[in-house]
Design an enzyme around this catalytic site. Sequence first.
Site, short mmCIF file in Angstrom:
data_model
loop_
_atom_site.label_atom_id
_atom_site.label_comp_id
_atom_site.label_asym_id
_atom_site.label_seq_id
_atom_site.Cartn_x
_atom_site.Cartn_y
_atom_site.Cartn_z
CG ASP A 4 -0.69 5.29 3.94
OD1 ASP A 4 -1.46 5.25 2.68
OD2 ASP A 4 -1.15 5.64 4.93
CG ASN A 5 0.18 9.05 2.47
OD1 ASN A 5 -0.63 8.44 3.19
ND2 ASN A 5 -0.25 9.56 1.46
CG HIS A 11 -7.49 4.49 1.40
ND1 HIS A 11 -6.91 3.61 0.05
CD2 HIS A 11 -6.49 5.00 1.60
CE1 HIS A 11 -6.03 4.06 -0.08
NE2 HIS A 11 -5.43 5.12 0.97
CG HIS A 62 -1.93 1.25 1.12
ND1 HIS A 62 -3.18 1.07 1.58
CD2 HIS A 62 -1.76 2.42 1.24
CE1 HIS A 62 -3.90 2.09 1.60
NE2 HIS A 62 -3.06 3.06 1.43
CD GLU A 99 -6.82 6.82 6.26
OE1 GLU A 99 -5.51 7.66 6.39
OE2 GLU A 99 -7.27 6.81 5.09
CG HIS A 105 -1.00 6.94 -1.40
ND1 HIS A 105 -2.37 7.11 -1.93
CD2 HIS A 105 -1.20 6.28 -0.18
CE1 HIS A 105 -3.05 6.44 -1.09
NE2 HIS A 105 -2.52 5.91 -0.19
CE LYS A 130 -2.25 10.25 -1.79
NZ LYS A 130 -3.65 10.58 -1.71
#
Length: 398
Positions: free
Chosen positions: A305-306, A206, A56, A209, A58, A61
């Site tokens: 994730d991010n 998602h 998972h 969350e 991203h 971005k």
Amino acid sequence: MKLEALRIPAPLRGFACGDAQVFDITLDGDKVAAIAPSASQTKAQGTLLSALVEAHAHIDKNYTVQEVGAAQGNLFAAIERMEKHRAGWTAETLRLRMERALRDAWQSGTRALRTHIDWVQPEAPAALAVFEALRDAWRGHVELQFVSLTPLDVFADLAAGERIASEVKRAGGVLGAFVYRNDGIVDKLGRVFDLAQQQGLGLDFHVDEGLDAEATGLRSIAQLVRARDFKQGVVCGHCCSLSMQDDNVANETLALCAGAGLHIVALPTTNLYLQGAWDRTPVPRGITRIHEAAARGLRASLATDNVQDAFYPYGSYDLLETFGLGVQMAHLAPAGEWLDAITVSPAKALGLAWDGRIAPGCPADLVLLAATDEHELIGPRGRERTVIRAGRILEKSL
């Protein structure tokens, strides 16, 4: 090539070993040829893992925090900031950010990566074409998958949902949605399942969350999987609200998830950063119930994730760093018994050809850690590694 006197964590062993704990591994070309108890030493000289799997991320971005700023615990502020920034994305800026992420993941020992791509309109986003080009360019290095990340309410527009699902099918992706306390949640989720079944697509959500105990999207998804007898595979990321619910309610939901064969992905960095108050020390940790899920046979994955965006302003694509935080955040001990969270479990969630268990005949895609025992896994020796791909050592190992 021969690798001598190494530990192979129990969850990663795909071979019978009796009482042996230290092994010699022989590589032949791009395969593992043989594994045997160490002939010369009883003390391990390192720890051997299969190459890592990122379930998972991203990558559309990441590396934007200098421009958008950090949201400091406000999920919806982060969403708003990234939405404004997205209006200025170009194929070139996307490619530069996405390539940087893939280089970092590759050098860290990642063999497969699933990224979510923001998809807020019926039309395909610019990031999709960039992703498709990178997927071809990185073939044989990092196996790439994508998920369309669409607000669940968008699927209330039947035509919009059909356009999205059709394009996801064409591009060989997975259908996804952001699910959190939506009105009419069951009907909207049912529409997503309809589209996935019509197009033969897997699903990746998602879901829940946040720390609202009333958020029960995960339960609804599990119920729909079972009611529909859905066979294409379902992954649920975050599931934070589960941690805030009454034990009986949470355990009932996990039992439904186990019966539905769901895959759960926990995101330690972003969830710890975004969940909980910022004006005092946060008591809720924002991570889902990993232990309780495992007790029902659901071995959760840990994922990145991010990275350096509004949602999480720090970080990298080093899954061992994510693993270390997850161990401390969720008390995953002994740590070695949870290394399947970045290898075997995500490999199953992504439907990879190799499940990540090390055995004679498996790919020689490996990560050799300097850590010699359980207690060195979290720390400098647990991050010091030699990355082996197709039986050859990468020139720039960390």
